[in-house]
Write a protein that holds these residues in place. Sequence first.
Motif, PDB file in Angstrom:
ATOM      1  N   LEU B  13       0.819  -1.215   0.000  1.00 31.40           N
ATOM      2  CA  LEU B  13       0.000   0.000   0.000  1.00 31.40           C
ATOM      3  C   LEU B  13       0.851   1.262   0.000  1.00 31.40           C
ATOM      4  O   LEU B  13       0.501   2.259  -0.639  1.00 31.40           O
ATOM      5  CB  LEU B  13      -0.947  -0.015   1.207  1.00 31.40           C
ATOM      6  CG  LEU B  13      -2.024  -1.104   1.173  1.00 31.40           C
ATOM      7  CD1 LEU B  13      -2.723  -1.220   2.526  1.00 31.40           C
ATOM      8  CD2 LEU B  13      -3.047  -0.811   0.073  1.00 31.40           C
ATOM      9  N   LEU B  14       1.956   1.235   0.711  1.00 31.71           N
ATOM     10  CA  LEU B  14       2.829   2.420   0.736  1.00 31.71           C
ATOM     11  C   LEU B  14       3.532   2.603  -0.602  1.00 31.71           C
ATOM     12  O   LEU B  14       3.764   3.732  -1.043  1.00 31.71           O
ATOM     13  CB  LEU B  14       3.859   2.303   1.861  1.00 31.71           C
ATOM     14  CG  LEU B  14       3.317   2.417   3.285  1.00 31.71           C
ATOM     15  CD1 LEU B  14       4.416   2.113   4.297  1.00 31.71           C
ATOM     16  CD2 LEU B  14       2.727   3.801   3.551  1.00 31.71           C
ATOM     17  N   LEU B  16       2.251   2.014  -3.322  1.00 30.14           N
ATOM     18  CA  LEU B  16       1.195   2.624  -4.109  1.00 30.14           C
ATOM     19  C   LEU B  16       1.013   4.098  -3.775  1.00 30.14           C
ATOM     20  O   LEU B  16       0.734   4.922  -4.648  1.00 30.14           O
ATOM     21  CB  LEU B  16      -0.089   1.858  -3.803  1.00 30.14           C
ATOM     22  CG  LEU B  16      -1.349   2.182  -4.541  1.00 30.14           C
ATOM     23  CD1 LEU B  16      -1.135   2.015  -6.025  1.00 30.14           C
ATOM     24  CD2 LEU B  16      -2.468   1.270  -4.054  1.00 30.14           C
ATOM     25  N   SER B  17       1.180   4.441  -2.509  1.00 25.94           N
ATOM     26  CA  SER B  17       0.845   5.810  -2.119  1.00 25.94           C
ATOM     27  C   SER B  17       1.974   6.798  -2.388  1.00 25.94           C
ATOM     28  O   SER B  17       1.732   7.998  -2.430  1.00 25.94           O
ATOM     29  CB  SER B  17       0.375   5.859  -0.663  1.00 25.94           C
ATOM     30  OG  SER B  17       1.442   5.756   0.222  1.00 25.94           O
ATOM     31  N   ASP B  26      -0.016   5.548  -9.025  1.00 25.84           N
ATOM     32  CA  ASP B  26       0.161   6.055  -7.667  1.00 25.84           C
ATOM     33  C   ASP B  26      -1.049   6.908  -7.317  1.00 25.84           C
ATOM     34  O   ASP B  26      -2.045   6.900  -8.043  1.00 25.84           O
ATOM     35  CB  ASP B  26       1.514   6.788  -7.511  1.00 25.84           C
ATOM     36  CG  ASP B  26       1.607   8.077  -8.317  1.00 25.84           C
ATOM     37  OD1 ASP B  26       0.567   8.746  -8.545  1.00 25.84           O
ATOM     38  OD2 ASP B  26       2.730   8.436  -8.725  1.00 25.84           O
ATOM     39  N   ARG B  27      -0.958   7.631  -6.207  1.00 23.42           N
ATOM     40  CA  ARG B  27      -2.120   8.398  -5.756  1.00 23.42           C
ATOM     41  C   ARG B  27      -2.621   9.395  -6.788  1.00 23.42           C
ATOM     42  O   ARG B  27      -3.789   9.732  -6.809  1.00 23.42           O
ATOM     43  CB  ARG B  27      -1.751   9.187  -4.498  1.00 23.42           C
ATOM     44  CG  ARG B  27      -1.691   8.344  -3.282  1.00 23.42           C
ATOM     45  CD  ARG B  27      -0.955   9.053  -2.195  1.00 23.42           C
ATOM     46  NE  ARG B  27      -1.650  10.256  -1.772  1.00 23.42           N
ATOM     47  CZ  ARG B  27      -1.213  11.034  -0.790  1.00 23.42           C
ATOM     48  NH1 ARG B  27      -0.101  10.713  -0.154  1.00 23.42           N
ATOM     49  NH2 ARG B  27      -1.878  12.093  -0.450  1.00 23.42           N
ATOM     50  N   ARG B  28      -1.704   9.888  -7.614  1.00 22.87           N
ATOM     51  CA  ARG B  28      -2.122  10.933  -8.548  1.00 22.87           C
ATOM     52  C   ARG B  28      -2.053  10.496 -10.005  1.00 22.87           C
ATOM     53  O   ARG B  28      -2.288  11.312 -10.898  1.00 22.87           O
ATOM     54  CB  ARG B  28      -1.279  12.195  -8.305  1.00 22.87           C
ATOM     55  CG  ARG B  28      -1.599  12.816  -6.920  1.00 22.87           C
ATOM     56  CD  ARG B  28      -0.930  14.146  -6.717  1.00 22.87           C
ATOM     57  NE  ARG B  28       0.520  13.997  -6.704  1.00 22.87           N
ATOM     58  CZ  ARG B  28       1.342  14.595  -7.561  1.00 22.87           C
ATOM     59  NH1 ARG B  28       0.870  15.406  -8.485  1.00 22.87           N
ATOM     60  NH2 ARG B  28       2.641  14.394  -7.473  1.00 22.87           N
ATOM     61  N   PHE B  36      -5.918   2.942  -9.317  1.00 23.19           N
ATOM     62  CA  PHE B  36      -5.460   2.937  -7.928  1.00 23.19           C
ATOM     63  C   PHE B  36      -6.187   1.869  -7.101  1.00 23.19           C
ATOM     64  O   PHE B  36      -5.576   1.087  -6.369  1.00 23.19           O
ATOM     65  CB  PHE B  36      -5.730   4.328  -7.360  1.00 23.19           C
ATOM     66  CG  PHE B  36      -5.126   4.573  -6.020  1.00 23.19           C
ATOM     67  CD1 PHE B  36      -3.771   4.830  -5.895  1.00 23.19           C
ATOM     68  CD2 PHE B  36      -5.913   4.570  -4.876  1.00 23.19           C
ATOM     69  CE1 PHE B  36      -3.207   5.079  -4.650  1.00 23.19           C
ATOM     70  CE2 PHE B  36      -5.357   4.818  -3.642  1.00 23.19           C
ATOM     71  CZ  PHE B  36      -4.007   5.064  -3.526  1.00 23.19           C
ATOM     72  N   SER B 200       6.046   7.568   2.522  1.00 22.47           N
ATOM     73  CA  SER B 200       5.663   7.380   1.119  1.00 22.47           C
ATOM     74  C   SER B 200       6.474   8.302   0.203  1.00 22.47           C
ATOM     75  O   SER B 200       6.769   7.935  -0.938  1.00 22.47           O
ATOM     76  CB  SER B 200       4.153   7.527   0.913  1.00 22.47           C
ATOM     77  OG  SER B 200       3.679   8.709   1.474  1.00 22.47           O
ATOM     78  N   ASP B 201       6.869   9.468   0.697  1.00 20.71           N
ATOM     79  CA  ASP B 201       7.767  10.320  -0.097  1.00 20.71           C
ATOM     80  C   ASP B 201       9.133   9.647  -0.247  1.00 20.71           C
ATOM     81  O   ASP B 201       9.747   9.673  -1.323  1.00 20.71           O
ATOM     82  CB  ASP B 201       7.967  11.688   0.569  1.00 20.71           C
ATOM     83  CG  ASP B 201       6.696  12.531   0.545  1.00 20.71           C
ATOM     84  OD1 ASP B 201       5.710  12.101  -0.090  1.00 20.71           O
ATOM     85  OD2 ASP B 201       6.696  13.602   1.173  1.00 20.71           O
TER      86      ASP B 201
END
Lengths: 280, 280
Positions: B13-14, B16-17, B26-28, B36, B200-201
């Motif tokens: 999940l991370l 992915l985020s 990814d999130r965007r 997503f 996540s960054d």
Amino acid sequence: MRSPAQNAQLALLLELSGTPKPGNVDRRHEYNDLRFEHFMAGAVGSTPGLLLAQQGAAVGRAFERGVVGMAEQRGGNTQFGALLLLVPLVQAASADSETALTPEPIEEIVHATTVEDACDFYRAFEHVDVGVDDPPPELTALDVRRGARAASTLRERGLTLFDVMELSADVDGVAREWTEAFPRSFRAADWIEAGDGPISDRAADAYLRLLASEPDTFVVKRHDHATAEEVVERAQAALDGTITADDLATEFIRREINPGTTADITAAALFLALEQGVSV
Amino acid sequence: MRSPAQNAQLALLLELSGTPKPGNVDRRHEYNDLRFEHFMAGAVGSTPGLLLAQQGAAVGRAFERGVVGMAEQRGGNTQFGALLLLVPLVQAASADSETALTPEPIEEIVHATTVEDACDFYRAFEHVDVGVDDPPPELTALDVRRGARAASTLRERGLTLFDVMELSADVDGVAREWTEAFPRSFRAADWIEAGDGPISDRAADAYLRLLASEPDTFVVKRHDHATAEEVVERAQAALDGTITADDLATEFIRREINPGTTADITAAALFLALEQGVSV
């Protein structure tokens, strides 16, 4: 096929991924100290509690265990209210996996909760800081912030978890779902089921419709009634198209207006929709 | 404390985020048919396989079970490669939860795989469409797309899952991690551990560094060597700041350049980092 506990976890994650959900954390919006990844970790961490619910453990115990795991991240309270809704739903779905989930078995489950469930519920408040108001003076002994220390009062008065929910149904939208057999959760599940497009978009739509339908009790607690009423009006304006939901999301995040109860009910609705066979 | 299986799920999940991860969902960023939410459902669905790995089940069986659950969404292959990396890692982390995870026990686990593990690995290809190239002529009988039909060949030749990985280590970055004791996964885990800011960054940064360090074998398969080399150069340019990772993300999605192997290794690195105690 996903189990009820897996569907509950997925519901928590899909609630999160729907965007925009004005005021709440989603894929494109977060607060500096309450981030997207905190919710992911919360959803993963709550699994043992959801599994207990699936196995038929007592509602209070499953809930408290879920909260312990949920709290294992640095964002604080991410899904306390959502878990409180999901635990009885998971238990009902697990007890009878053949027929579609209806309000009746859920009502039975919440009515059958005990004083011990209430004690476990109070204990759950010791694991995470949940935003609550001072209770009215006659209920000071039952302030949830007393945690396990409220147990003696609960036992003396013979209060079950259902009774505790009844005491706060007037001021807490999650408690009201419990006492009224989850009407808003079922209604929003129908919206999600009837919609088309990706399920997370449908979840975001359902969230906005819930938000426009009545004041969010978490906003009332954190801000006031006037703000909660304003949120209803603005959400309706977003539905009507006179403002965009995106602009509303940016503004609510800036003002820290965070309609958490509506997000909780959206997660419950997603669970019901997944159990009804909506596919991802 | 999260279990290894939970950390594996959170790693998926991370991964992915983290955003932007040029070319991957990814999130965007997402593709119309690979969204997503498909990855979220894939991560939730793979849980039973990850739990089997945690309980010490055979690697092949745990992997196949994970893939069956992962595939229960409409996006197709979301985390096949990531699960192939995570299963032995989860098994190693579960066998010895006291000491930090090092390459040695993981090496032992992958070397100890059997012909049955190889058969289960092939069977996993029946559950989901995985992007692969035609094998060289001498390996036609071992084309993974033959699924369970390759079992007799595997048995005749006495090929273990580790042997199968060795056969494709030249052309597949996930297989190479297996045969070389996960060097890139460990290296990227160190980057994530040493970084600061939201995890996540840091995962997105690690992804970009991995992408700039060698050609993504999935891009080689889906496109060609020249494209994969171009991806390395552009990723390096994004690290150098001569282009933005955001622009690169938009462009790669448009060109459907989807460095899946790099994403898989990022997920493995996140798992190792979580096991090493990096908090969320």
